[in-house]
Each structure stands twice: as C-alpha cells, then as structure tokens.
Design a protein around this motif. Sequence first.
Motif, short mmCIF file in Angstrom:
data_model
loop_
_atom_site.label_atom_id
_atom_site.label_comp_id
_atom_site.label_asym_id
_atom_site.label_seq_id
_atom_site.Cartn_x
_atom_site.Cartn_y
_atom_site.Cartn_z
N MET A 1 71.96 76.84 153.22
CA MET A 1 73.27 76.76 153.39
C MET A 1 73.97 77.39 152.41
SD MET A 1 74.00 73.09 154.86
CE MET A 1 75.73 73.38 155.25
N PRO A 2 73.82 78.62 152.10
CA PRO A 2 74.63 79.46 150.92
C PRO A 2 75.96 79.58 151.35
CG PRO A 2 73.69 81.11 152.41
CD PRO A 2 73.02 79.58 152.93
N ASN A 3 76.89 79.95 150.49
CA ASN A 3 78.21 80.32 150.81
C ASN A 3 78.82 81.20 150.04
OD1 ASN A 3 79.63 78.79 148.53
ND2 ASN A 3 78.63 76.96 149.03
N PRO A 4 79.84 81.67 150.14
CA PRO A 4 80.38 82.86 149.32
C PRO A 4 80.75 82.30 147.93
CG PRO A 4 82.09 82.20 150.99
CD PRO A 4 80.80 81.42 151.28
N HIS A 5 81.20 81.22 147.64
CA HIS A 5 81.32 80.62 146.28
C HIS A 5 80.11 80.65 145.51
CE1 HIS A 5 82.32 77.27 143.39
NE2 HIS A 5 83.39 78.05 143.21
N SER A 6 79.02 80.20 145.91
CA SER A 6 77.96 80.26 145.24
C SER A 6 77.27 81.56 145.07
CB SER A 6 76.83 79.07 145.70
OG SER A 6 76.61 79.40 147.28
N ASP A 7 77.30 82.26 146.16
CA ASP A 7 76.77 83.49 145.93
C ASP A 7 77.55 84.51 145.06
OD1 ASP A 7 75.00 83.33 148.32
OD2 ASP A 7 76.09 84.52 149.49
N THR A 8 78.71 84.31 145.00
CA THR A 8 79.62 85.26 143.78
C THR A 8 79.38 84.51 142.46
OG1 THR A 8 81.29 85.38 145.52
CG2 THR A 8 81.93 85.85 143.38
N LEU A 9 79.20 83.32 142.19
CA LEU A 9 78.89 83.03 140.92
C LEU A 9 77.51 83.27 140.46
CD1 LEU A 9 80.57 79.38 141.22
CD2 LEU A 9 81.45 81.24 139.80
N ALA A 10 76.63 82.90 141.52
CA ALA A 10 75.23 83.24 141.24
C ALA A 10 74.92 84.68 140.80
CB ALA A 10 74.21 82.96 142.14
N LEU A 11 75.50 85.74 141.60
CA LEU A 11 75.34 87.10 141.37
C LEU A 11 75.96 87.63 140.04
CD1 LEU A 11 75.92 88.79 144.67
CD2 LEU A 11 73.64 88.65 143.56
N SER A 12 77.20 86.89 139.57
CA SER A 12 77.76 87.33 138.37
C SER A 12 76.91 86.62 137.21
CB SER A 12 79.16 86.55 138.24
OG SER A 12 79.77 86.47 137.00
N SER A 13 76.43 85.40 137.55
CA SER A 13 75.55 84.97 136.22
C SER A 13 74.31 85.76 136.08
CB SER A 13 75.06 83.54 136.79
OG SER A 13 76.29 82.41 136.60
N MET A 14 73.71 86.30 137.25
CA MET A 14 72.29 86.98 137.05
C MET A 14 72.60 88.07 136.20
SD MET A 14 70.61 86.55 140.85
CE MET A 14 69.12 85.60 140.99
N GLU A 15 73.86 88.91 136.45
CA GLU A 15 74.23 90.24 135.98
C GLU A 15 74.31 89.76 134.31
OE1 GLU A 15 77.06 93.84 136.58
OE2 GLU A 15 77.64 91.89 137.69
N ARG A 16 75.04 88.76 134.00
CA ARG A 16 75.25 88.30 132.62
C ARG A 16 73.86 88.08 132.02
NH1 ARG A 16 80.87 87.04 131.69
NH2 ARG A 16 82.31 87.02 133.55
N ILE A 17 73.26 87.34 132.50
CA ILE A 17 71.69 86.93 131.99
C ILE A 17 71.02 88.22 131.69
CG2 ILE A 17 69.76 85.74 132.53
CD1 ILE A 17 71.37 83.66 133.77
N TYR A 18 70.89 89.07 133.01
CA TYR A 18 70.04 90.51 132.71
C TYR A 18 70.35 91.26 131.57
CZ TYR A 18 68.15 94.87 133.93
OH TYR A 18 67.33 96.15 133.57
N ALA B 1 64.37 87.89 153.53
CA ALA B 1 65.19 86.81 154.50
C ALA B 1 66.54 86.98 154.35
CB ALA B 1 64.91 85.60 154.18
N ARG B 2 67.09 87.63 153.14
CA ARG B 2 68.62 88.01 152.78
C ARG B 2 68.27 89.28 152.04
NH1 ARG B 2 72.62 83.96 150.42
NH2 ARG B 2 74.04 85.00 151.53
N PRO B 3 68.08 90.35 152.80
CA PRO B 3 67.99 91.59 152.03
C PRO B 3 69.32 92.08 151.67
CG PRO B 3 67.94 91.84 154.38
CD PRO B 3 67.76 90.43 154.17
N GLU B 4 70.54 91.96 152.24
CA GLU B 4 71.76 92.45 151.60
C GLU B 4 72.11 91.66 150.26
OE1 GLU B 4 72.63 88.48 153.37
OE2 GLU B 4 71.25 90.34 154.02
N ILE B 5 71.71 90.21 150.10
CA ILE B 5 72.02 89.84 148.83
C ILE B 5 70.85 90.16 147.81
CG2 ILE B 5 71.71 87.50 147.76
CD1 ILE B 5 74.74 87.96 148.84
N TYR B 6 69.79 90.04 148.08
CA TYR B 6 68.50 90.35 147.22
C TYR B 6 68.85 92.18 146.75
CZ TYR B 6 67.01 85.91 146.72
OH TYR B 6 66.91 84.61 146.23
N GLY B 7 69.20 92.69 147.80
CA GLY B 7 69.49 94.26 147.40
C GLY B 7 70.53 94.39 146.18
N LYS B 8 71.52 93.34 146.25
CA LYS B 8 72.57 93.45 144.88
C LYS B 8 71.66 93.10 143.58
CE LYS B 8 76.40 92.51 147.94
NZ LYS B 8 77.62 91.41 148.38
#
Length: 385
Positions: free
Chosen positions: A208-225, A296-303
Amino acid sequence: MSRYSQLCPVYFGPGEVNNTGAIAKELGMTHVLLVTEKAIAETGIPERVMDSLLQSGIKVSIYDGVKMDAPDTTVMEGAQLAESIGADAVIGCGGGSSLDTAKGIALYVTNKKNVTIKKMIHFDPANPLILAPALKTIMIPTTSGTGSESTFVAVITDTETHQKCGCIVWANAAIVDPDLTLGLGKTITAYTGMDAFSHCNECLCNVMPNPHSDTLALSSMERIYKWLPVAVDDPNCKEARYNLAIASNFAGIAFQDSQVNVGHAMAHALGARLHIPHGIGCALVTPSVIELVAAARPEIYGKVAEIFELEISSVEELPTKLADAVRSFNRRIGIPSMKDLGFTREQVLSTVTYALGEMMRMGCIVPQDEAVLTDMMAKVYDNYQ
C-alpha cells in the motif's frame, strides 16, 4: 485509496536541542525521566538536555541503562524507576535502542499493573490489548538512521526468546538536531545510514504505497546516496550531517505510512539469531529485496536507478543492476560482509525460518515463501564477499 499523516511535530535544526525545556513545558511535563545509554551520556548531550529542562523549571532524573536492541528487561527497569520517582514524562536521547526503550518505558509504566511486559510487546492485531495511554514523550535522536522519533512502534527484544517484538506507542514531539551527530564514528554512521535507506526501499515496495511515502523515500535515498559517503569520510561535515538528519527523519515518516516489510523481517532474523547490529543487517539484505521487487514497480525503481546514476535499458536488467549498485555502495562506505563478521553460509541460511515467521514480510508487493526467502538469504552471503 491512500492515507498519509504525521504523528507528531518535529523540531528540526542545528541547536534545537537547547529548546528541549521550552518544548517539554509546552507539553505540560513537570518531572522527566531522561532515557539514554552510558556511551551517549559520556558525550555530554544528555547534560545539554538536562540543563535545558532544569532552566525551564522541570525536574529531571536519568536512566542510562539502555542496551543494544532494547531488551524488555531494560524497559521494566526504567518503568520501575519512572514510577518510583513519580515521573509524568519520558524523554529518549540516543540511537534507536534509546528511543525504543524510552517509548517502551512510557507505555509500560502506565500499564504494568495490568499487563506483563511480554504481553505488551507481543502485539497481536487479531486480539489487540486495551492499554492506558503512555506518559508524554519527546524523542531526541543522536544518530541518523532509526526514524523512531516519527513512528508508532517501539521495537523491543523479548529476552527469553530473543525475538524482536513491537508495541504501539509514539512520541508527542521529536527534536532532530543534526549537530548532535557531528563526530559520530564512521562505522555507526554507515550502519545507521543504511538502516534509513532500507526504510525508504521497503516503503517503495509495500503493498500500500502512497504519494507521500514515495516522495519522502525518494528524497531520502537521494540525500543518503550523496551525503552518507561524505559523512563517513568526514564525520564533522555539517552539511552532510544536516542532510542525513533530514533523510533519516523523512524515512521514518515515510515508513509510518507505508510500512517496512520483508527486508526488516530478514534483518530482524539476522539480528535475533546471529546478533549483528541492525543497520548491518539492513544494509546486507536490501540488495536482495531490490532484486525481488524492482520489476514490480519499474517506474519507481527507475527513479532509484537515476539516483544511483545508472543507465537502464530494460525492465529486465533493472533489478540486478540496481542491486549490484547498492552492494557497491555498501562496500564504498565500509559495510562488512557476513563472511567478514565470521559467519558461514549455513549460519546465514539458518535464519530463514525466523524470517518466514515475521508477519511484516507480508506487506511486500512480491510474496515470498521459504524457497524465495532462502534464495534471498543466500544472495546476502554469496553476492557480497
């Protein structure tokens, strides 16, 4: 349908710890039990918290008996102290174990007359307990990884079974001061950073992903990388610590909405059975999780692949290329392999049964059975030497 929220206000910024007393006073706290561990106490950080509280006219007593993985015995001990001094609030200051112990104490002290610690931490969603509200709490992390200051779970270890359990309790306020992480050792920085990264990854592959968690997770991943290797190389880099503090907190808020799943089931298994630090377990299992779920979520994992500066020409190559990139990142920041830690392949595979029994794994978008989990654990050992 998506639902997203934030449990408590977060007071973020360098020097924010000096406002602890004002925040506590606003919450109506009069006598605080400050929960920490001896190693944190030696840094002088809890002293700063105490000074701020005392300046605001709030009494403070300290419990510094926190141990790794928050054993239930420390929750009972801390709750006994809180009750004996008449504390009306608990403040956790430290890493994940300190925050989880503090949250556990705050809940147990108001319920210990009616429930055992074992019953409280073995949450059964089919038969939920009716518990009294916890004492008011403030959480002050001194690492950038746990996110516990922004979640509704305290992870407590059952010392009889060595099982990692959880009780439902959250903070009334969080103080995230990146300056508290300055000078943190290279290894702890790396381990806790990858704990936060695993939170992000598992949010992205939740049922049950949602746009809020997706946005925060991707932002955090970018900062961590970008910033985790910098902090590992230069523990006193303020810009790196600032960004990692944001990443950790955002990751915690994200997995509050879109829960962790199979990766944490595997990391808990490695921790419970082989007693390795949680952050190492999270770092080592995350590539296996990515291989399982990326297609299973290629558009997200592509990001995510873009964050890792990868060129991906097809969905088919995405899982392996991205998983290998995370393994390379782990090596770059000094994450040890299970072989480095002295474990055999057989020992690693022996944890599969534990992981299979962790119901949180059911939250993953790709189902797993024993064969799938065995393959994933095998990759933890075989593909990272």
